[in-house]
Design a protein around this motif. Sequence first.
Motif, mmCIF file in Angstrom:
data_model
loop_
_atom_site.group_PDB
_atom_site.id
_atom_site.type_symbol
_atom_site.label_atom_id
_atom_site.label_comp_id
_atom_site.label_asym_id
_atom_site.label_seq_id
_atom_site.Cartn_x
_atom_site.Cartn_y
_atom_site.Cartn_z
ATOM 1 N N ARG A 1 0.830 -1.208 0.000
ATOM 2 C CA ARG A 1 0.000 0.000 0.000
ATOM 3 C C ARG A 1 0.864 1.258 0.000
ATOM 4 N N ALA A 2 1.923 1.245 0.768
ATOM 5 C CA ALA A 2 2.825 2.402 0.797
ATOM 6 C C ALA A 2 3.468 2.624 -0.575
ATOM 7 N N LEU A 3 3.819 1.539 -1.230
ATOM 8 C CA LEU A 3 4.409 1.647 -2.564
ATOM 9 C C LEU A 3 3.392 2.132 -3.586
ATOM 10 N N LEU A 4 2.151 1.716 -3.435
ATOM 11 C CA LEU A 4 1.101 2.189 -4.336
ATOM 12 C C LEU A 4 0.916 3.701 -4.219
ATOM 13 N N ALA A 5 0.987 4.206 -2.993
ATOM 14 C CA ALA A 5 0.857 5.651 -2.779
ATOM 15 C C ALA A 5 1.972 6.410 -3.501
ATOM 16 N N GLU A 6 3.202 5.886 -3.421
ATOM 17 C CA GLU A 6 4.342 6.512 -4.090
ATOM 18 C C GLU A 6 4.243 6.361 -5.604
ATOM 19 N N TYR A 7 3.753 5.219 -6.045
ATOM 20 C CA TYR A 7 3.583 4.967 -7.473
ATOM 21 C C TYR A 7 2.633 5.983 -8.101
ATOM 22 N N ILE A 8 1.508 6.245 -7.434
ATOM 23 C CA ILE A 8 0.563 7.232 -7.939
ATOM 24 C C ILE A 8 1.245 8.594 -8.072
ATOM 25 N N ALA A 9 2.066 8.951 -7.104
ATOM 26 C CA ALA A 9 2.787 10.220 -7.155
ATOM 27 C C ALA A 9 3.698 10.280 -8.377
ATOM 28 N N ASP A 10 4.435 9.210 -8.622
ATOM 29 C CA ASP A 10 5.384 9.198 -9.738
ATOM 30 C C ASP A 10 4.668 9.259 -11.088
ATOM 31 N N VAL A 11 3.570 8.535 -11.217
ATOM 32 C CA VAL A 11 2.821 8.588 -12.477
ATOM 33 C C VAL A 11 2.236 9.984 -12.674
ATOM 34 N N GLU A 12 1.733 10.586 -11.611
ATOM 35 C CA GLU A 12 1.186 11.939 -11.718
ATOM 36 C C GLU A 12 2.246 12.929 -12.204
ATOM 37 N N LYS A 13 3.464 12.777 -11.748
ATOM 38 C CA LYS A 13 4.538 13.680 -12.189
ATOM 39 C C LYS A 13 4.754 13.558 -13.693
ATOM 40 N N VAL A 14 4.781 12.314 -14.180
ATOM 41 C CA VAL A 14 4.971 12.087 -15.612
ATOM 42 C C VAL A 14 3.786 12.642 -16.395
ATOM 43 N N MET A 15 2.576 12.321 -15.935
ATOM 44 C CA MET A 15 1.382 12.790 -16.623
ATOM 45 C C MET A 15 1.266 14.313 -16.552
ATOM 46 N N GLY A 16 1.692 14.874 -15.434
ATOM 47 C CA GLY A 16 1.603 16.321 -15.263
ATOM 48 C C GLY A 16 2.356 17.084 -16.322
ATOM 49 N N ARG A 17 3.566 16.610 -16.643
ATOM 50 C CA ARG A 17 4.378 17.289 -17.658
ATOM 51 C C ARG A 17 3.760 17.152 -19.047
ATOM 52 N N LYS A 18 3.061 16.065 -19.283
ATOM 53 C CA LYS A 18 2.517 15.786 -20.614
ATOM 54 C C LYS A 18 1.128 16.390 -20.837
ATOM 55 N N THR A 19 0.392 16.625 -19.764
ATOM 56 C CA THR A 19 -0.991 17.076 -19.901
ATOM 57 C C THR A 19 -1.243 18.444 -19.256
ATOM 58 N N HIS A 20 -0.189 19.101 -18.821
ATOM 59 C CA HIS A 20 -0.310 20.401 -18.158
ATOM 60 C C HIS A 20 -1.193 20.307 -16.910
ATOM 61 N N THR A 21 -1.048 19.189 -16.208
ATOM 62 C CA THR A 21 -1.701 19.048 -14.906
ATOM 63 C C THR A 21 -0.665 19.094 -13.780
ATOM 64 N N ASN A 22 0.564 19.448 -14.121
ATOM 65 C CA ASN A 22 1.627 19.461 -13.116
ATOM 66 C C ASN A 22 1.433 20.546 -12.075
ATOM 67 N N PHE A 23 0.568 21.522 -12.356
ATOM 68 C CA PHE A 23 0.273 22.559 -11.371
ATOM 69 C C PHE A 23 -1.038 22.304 -10.648
ATOM 70 N N ASP A 24 -1.596 21.109 -10.846
ATOM 71 C CA ASP A 24 -2.841 20.782 -10.148
ATOM 72 C C ASP A 24 -2.651 20.936 -8.641
ATOM 73 N N VAL A 25 -3.605 21.598 -8.021
ATOM 74 C CA VAL A 25 -3.546 21.870 -6.589
ATOM 75 C C VAL A 25 -4.521 20.952 -5.866
ATOM 76 N N GLY A 26 -4.122 20.458 -4.706
ATOM 77 C CA GLY A 26 -4.992 19.604 -3.915
ATOM 78 C C GLY A 26 -6.353 20.230 -3.701
ATOM 79 N N GLY A 27 -7.402 19.392 -3.723
ATOM 80 C CA GLY A 27 -8.758 19.912 -3.674
ATOM 81 C C GLY A 27 -9.193 20.335 -5.068
ATOM 82 N N THR A 28 -10.245 21.101 -5.133
ATOM 83 C CA THR A 28 -10.769 21.528 -6.429
ATOM 84 C C THR A 28 -10.647 23.024 -6.634
#
Length: 213
Positions: free
Chosen positions: A87-114
């Motif tokens: 579970r701890a690794l899954l939490a980190e995995y989501i973070a790493d994928v988000e970083k990659v996706m963020g650079r590609k989809t301009h979601t890298n500045f997404d802020v917690g919440g809405t």
Amino acid sequence: MIHMIPKVLYATLFVCFTSVSFAQNQQDARRHIESVAKSKIEFNPDRVLVCSQHGCKKISQVSIDKATWGEITSRFNTPNLAAATERALLAEYIADVEKVMGRKTHTNFDVGGTFNAYFTKQNVDSNQMDCIDESTNTLSYLKMLEVEHKIKSHEIVGLVSRGGLLAGYPHTAVLIEEFGSNEKYVVDSWFYNNGRPAVILPYKTWKIGWIPN
């Protein structure tokens, strides 16, 4: 039964927490969410569909190169991981994928919440995500791992929603279940900024309205 596309999810789709233009955008969003939730699409790092702009108003198709994917998933190559460790690794995995996706989809500045992004000037033009975007993306990312048999201690159940008098506004995340114990946990990537580890906590705790301190 928890394993389903909750009807409340569709009610939540435009409550959590902004309006989406209707007509085609609404239809495309619902179709995509349903496809992810019911595994009607191929979960493949070569073709990743990423939701953003609230309620999957925008769906971007990108990819993760083999070297990056291998690096991100290598943490799951250790045999006999304890469930809590996984579970701890899954939490980190989501973070790493988000970083990659963020650079590609301009979601890298997404802020917690809405709505928090609207209080941060440089982030207003980002492809901000709400909980529908976050949960749909998280489910896709977890399914990519599952397809490659990287997840050994948990079943990826699907999307789950909460809301009501005690739990507050409608909110959606991803439900997983530990093999053996049948303990249910929620994977929630909505609370923190892009690239931060997802929150993973017992479903019963999350269900009654848990939020970070």
